[in-house]
Scaffold this motif. Structure first.
Motif, PDB file in Angstrom:
ATOM      1  N   VAL A 102       0.852  -1.191   0.000  1.00 12.56           N
ATOM      2  CA  VAL A 102       0.000   0.000   0.000  1.00 12.56           C
ATOM      3  C   VAL A 102       0.887   1.241   0.000  1.00 12.56           C
ATOM      4  CG1 VAL A 102      -1.730   1.320   1.273  1.00 12.56           C
ATOM      5  CG2 VAL A 102      -1.897  -1.166   1.152  1.00 12.56           C
ATOM      6  N   TYR A 103       0.564   2.142  -0.906  1.00 12.58           N
ATOM      7  CA  TYR A 103       1.231   3.442  -1.000  1.00 12.58           C
ATOM      8  C   TYR A 103       0.184   4.522  -0.773  1.00 12.58           C
ATOM      9  CZ  TYR A 103       5.259   1.172  -3.191  1.00 12.58           C
ATOM     10  OH  TYR A 103       6.352   0.381  -3.445  1.00 12.58           O
ATOM     11  N   LEU A 104       0.583   5.620  -0.142  1.00 14.26           N
ATOM     12  CA  LEU A 104      -0.314   6.751   0.060  1.00 14.26           C
ATOM     13  C   LEU A 104      -0.087   7.782  -1.030  1.00 14.26           C
ATOM     14  CD1 LEU A 104      -0.042   7.262   3.910  1.00 14.26           C
ATOM     15  CD2 LEU A 104      -1.810   6.032   2.626  1.00 14.26           C
ATOM     16  N   GLU A 105      -1.165   8.407  -1.480  1.00 18.05           N
ATOM     17  CA  GLU A 105      -1.098   9.489  -2.463  1.00 18.05           C
ATOM     18  C   GLU A 105      -0.575  10.716  -1.725  1.00 18.05           C
ATOM     19  OE1 GLU A 105      -0.684  11.677  -5.214  1.00 18.05           O
ATOM     20  OE2 GLU A 105      -1.739   9.932  -5.973  1.00 18.05           O
ATOM     21  N   THR A 106       0.712  11.000  -1.871  1.00 15.37           N
ATOM     22  CA  THR A 106       1.321  12.085  -1.099  1.00 15.37           C
ATOM     23  C   THR A 106       1.964  13.174  -1.941  1.00 15.37           C
ATOM     24  OG1 THR A 106       3.338  10.773  -0.904  1.00 15.37           O
ATOM     25  CG2 THR A 106       1.787  10.652   0.926  1.00 15.37           C
ATOM     26  N   ASN A 107       2.090  12.955  -3.237  1.00 15.56           N
ATOM     27  CA  ASN A 107       2.777  13.971  -4.030  1.00 15.56           C
ATOM     28  C   ASN A 107       1.821  14.920  -4.745  1.00 15.56           C
ATOM     29  OD1 ASN A 107       1.821  12.367  -6.078  1.00 15.56           O
ATOM     30  ND2 ASN A 107       3.792  11.985  -7.030  1.00 15.56           N
ATOM     31  N   GLY A 108       0.508  14.740  -4.555  1.00 10.07           N
ATOM     32  CA  GLY A 108      -0.463  15.659  -5.126  1.00 10.07           C
ATOM     33  C   GLY A 108      -0.734  15.467  -6.607  1.00 10.07           C
ATOM     34  N   ARG A 109      -0.131  14.485  -7.211  1.00 12.68           N
ATOM     35  CA  ARG A 109      -0.380  14.195  -8.627  1.00 12.68           C
ATOM     36  C   ARG A 109      -1.207  12.925  -8.730  1.00 12.68           C
ATOM     37  NH1 ARG A 109       5.376  13.814 -10.775  1.00 12.68           N
ATOM     38  NH2 ARG A 109       4.308  12.808 -12.504  1.00 12.68           N
ATOM     39  N   LYS A 110      -2.299  12.991  -9.465  1.00 16.47           N
ATOM     40  CA  LYS A 110      -3.183  11.832  -9.617  1.00 16.47           C
ATOM     41  C   LYS A 110      -2.436  10.670 -10.247  1.00 16.47           C
ATOM     42  CE  LYS A 110      -7.269  13.157  -8.190  1.00 16.47           C
ATOM     43  NZ  LYS A 110      -7.901  12.528  -7.082  1.00 16.47           N
ATOM     44  N   PRO A 124       5.701   5.508  -8.312  1.00 13.40           N
ATOM     45  CA  PRO A 124       6.502   4.750  -7.341  1.00 13.40           C
ATOM     46  C   PRO A 124       7.562   5.581  -6.630  1.00 13.40           C
ATOM     47  CG  PRO A 124       6.446   3.623  -9.469  1.00 13.40           C
ATOM     48  CD  PRO A 124       5.763   4.934  -9.650  1.00 13.40           C
ATOM     49  N   LEU A 125       8.098   6.589  -7.288  1.00 14.24           N
ATOM     50  CA  LEU A 125       9.129   7.408  -6.654  1.00 14.24           C
ATOM     51  C   LEU A 125       8.566   8.682  -6.028  1.00 14.24           C
ATOM     52  CD1 LEU A 125      11.939   7.021  -9.339  1.00 14.24           C
ATOM     53  CD2 LEU A 125      11.634   5.746  -7.202  1.00 14.24           C
ATOM     54  N   GLY A 126       7.251   8.911  -6.182  1.00  9.97           N
ATOM     55  CA  GLY A 126       6.661  10.133  -5.644  1.00  9.97           C
ATOM     56  C   GLY A 126       5.688   9.885  -4.508  1.00  9.97           C
ATOM     57  N   ASP A 127       4.996   8.756  -4.536  1.00  8.84           N
ATOM     58  CA  ASP A 127       4.033   8.438  -3.479  1.00  8.84           C
ATOM     59  C   ASP A 127       4.727   7.641  -2.370  1.00  8.84           C
ATOM     60  OD1 ASP A 127       1.810   9.712  -4.681  1.00  8.84           O
ATOM     61  OD2 ASP A 127       1.580   8.025  -6.049  1.00  8.84           O
ATOM     62  N   THR A 128       4.227   7.772  -1.152  1.00 10.52           N
ATOM     63  CA  THR A 128       4.886   7.201   0.021  1.00 10.52           C
ATOM     64  C   THR A 128       4.429   5.774   0.295  1.00 10.52           C
ATOM     65  OG1 THR A 128       4.996   9.407   0.995  1.00 10.52           O
ATOM     66  CG2 THR A 128       5.292   7.546   2.487  1.00 10.52           C
ATOM     67  N   TYR A 129       5.415   4.876   0.423  1.00  7.01           N
ATOM     68  CA  TYR A 129       5.131   3.489   0.809  1.00  7.01           C
ATOM     69  C   TYR A 129       4.621   3.477   2.242  1.00  7.01           C
ATOM     70  CZ  TYR A 129       5.898  -1.340   2.223  1.00  7.01           C
ATOM     71  OH  TYR A 129       5.720  -2.615   2.707  1.00  7.01           O
ATOM     72  N   LEU A 130       3.496   2.768   2.483  1.00  5.20           N
ATOM     73  CA  LEU A 130       2.933   2.676   3.826  1.00  5.20           C
ATOM     74  C   LEU A 130       3.264   1.338   4.474  1.00  5.20           C
ATOM     75  CD1 LEU A 130       1.158   3.805   6.108  1.00  5.20           C
ATOM     76  CD2 LEU A 130      -0.816   2.838   4.924  1.00  5.20           C
ATOM     77  N   SER A 131       2.876   0.234   3.812  1.00  5.96           N
ATOM     78  CA  SER A 131       3.093  -1.074   4.429  1.00  5.96           C
ATOM     79  C   SER A 131       2.738  -2.190   3.454  1.00  5.96           C
ATOM     80  CB  SER A 131       2.220  -1.221   5.685  1.00  5.96           C
ATOM     81  OG  SER A 131       0.840  -1.284   5.326  1.00  5.96           O
ATOM     82  N   GLY A 132       3.115  -3.396   3.841  1.00  5.49           N
ATOM     83  CA  GLY A 132       2.602  -4.569   3.166  1.00  5.49           C
ATOM     84  C   GLY A 132       1.144  -4.714   3.568  1.00  5.49           C
ATOM     85  N   TYR A 133       0.384  -5.471   2.806  1.00  6.53           N
ATOM     86  CA  TYR A 133      -1.057  -5.522   3.062  1.00  6.53           C
ATOM     87  C   TYR A 133      -1.639  -6.835   2.560  1.00  6.53           C
ATOM     88  CZ  TYR A 133      -6.013  -4.532   2.300  1.00  6.53           C
ATOM     89  OH  TYR A 133      -7.375  -4.589   2.289  1.00  6.53           O
ATOM     90  N   HIS A 134      -2.595  -7.323   3.316  1.00  8.86           N
ATOM     91  CA  HIS A 134      -3.394  -8.486   2.947  1.00  8.86           C
ATOM     92  C   HIS A 134      -4.796  -8.208   3.474  1.00  8.86           C
ATOM     93  CE1 HIS A 134      -5.105 -12.531   3.376  1.00  8.86           C
ATOM     94  NE2 HIS A 134      -4.325 -12.835   2.348  1.00  8.86           N
ATOM     95  N   ALA A 135      -5.793  -8.192   2.612  1.00  8.65           N
ATOM     96  CA  ALA A 135      -7.163  -7.856   3.020  1.00  8.65           C
ATOM     97  C   ALA A 135      -7.661  -8.827   4.085  1.00  8.65           C
ATOM     98  CB  ALA A 135      -8.094  -7.887   1.813  1.00  8.65           C
TER      99      ALA A 135
END
Length: 122
Positions: free
Chosen positions: A45-53, A57-68
């Motif tokens: 999971v990556y968070l939308e952090t750079n303000g560009r839709k 991969p190099l602009g948005d922030t990695y949050l964590s591994g994820y499994h629903a």
């Protein structure tokens, strides 16, 4: 007929509410959403952090591994919901991210339109 003197008294009644009425908007209201991104397959999971839709991969922030977890969660409407992306191999899916009641977990839903989420009183 003889009249008896009656001392004047003041009688008061105490108001005791017998029902709770909430009058403060959405206080006590929860969103119901299903933690379903990835359909049970592990990803990141990556968070939308750079303000560009769109996912960068190099602009948005990695949050964590994820499994629903597949659970339908009750999240307070005052909680923070973040825009993000579920990424598995070459597939990128936009998601809404909720960090859980303690703010340390990752729960994602592919139903990104919060206005369509079910609401309930907690």
């Amino acid at each position: 007929m003889k009249r008896a003197y009656v001392r004047p008294t003041m009688v008061g009644e105490r108001f005791v509410a017998n029902e709770y009425v909430a009058a403060c908007g959405d206080k006590g209201t929860v969103y119901k959403f299903k933690c379903d991104a990835g359909g049970g397959k592990s990803g990141d999971v990556y968070l939308e952090t750079n303000g560009r839709k769109g996912f960068q991969p190099l602009g948005d922030t990695y949050l964590s591994g994820y499994h629903a977890c597949g659970t339908t969660h009750d999240a307070n409407t005052a909680d923070v919901f973040l825009d993000g992306y579920y990424v598995r191999r070459l597939t990128v899916t936009p998601v809404k991210v909720w960090r859980g009641e303690d703010g340390k977990n990752t729960h994602c839903t592919t139903n990104i339109h919060m206005e369509n989420w079910e609401k309930a009183k907690s």
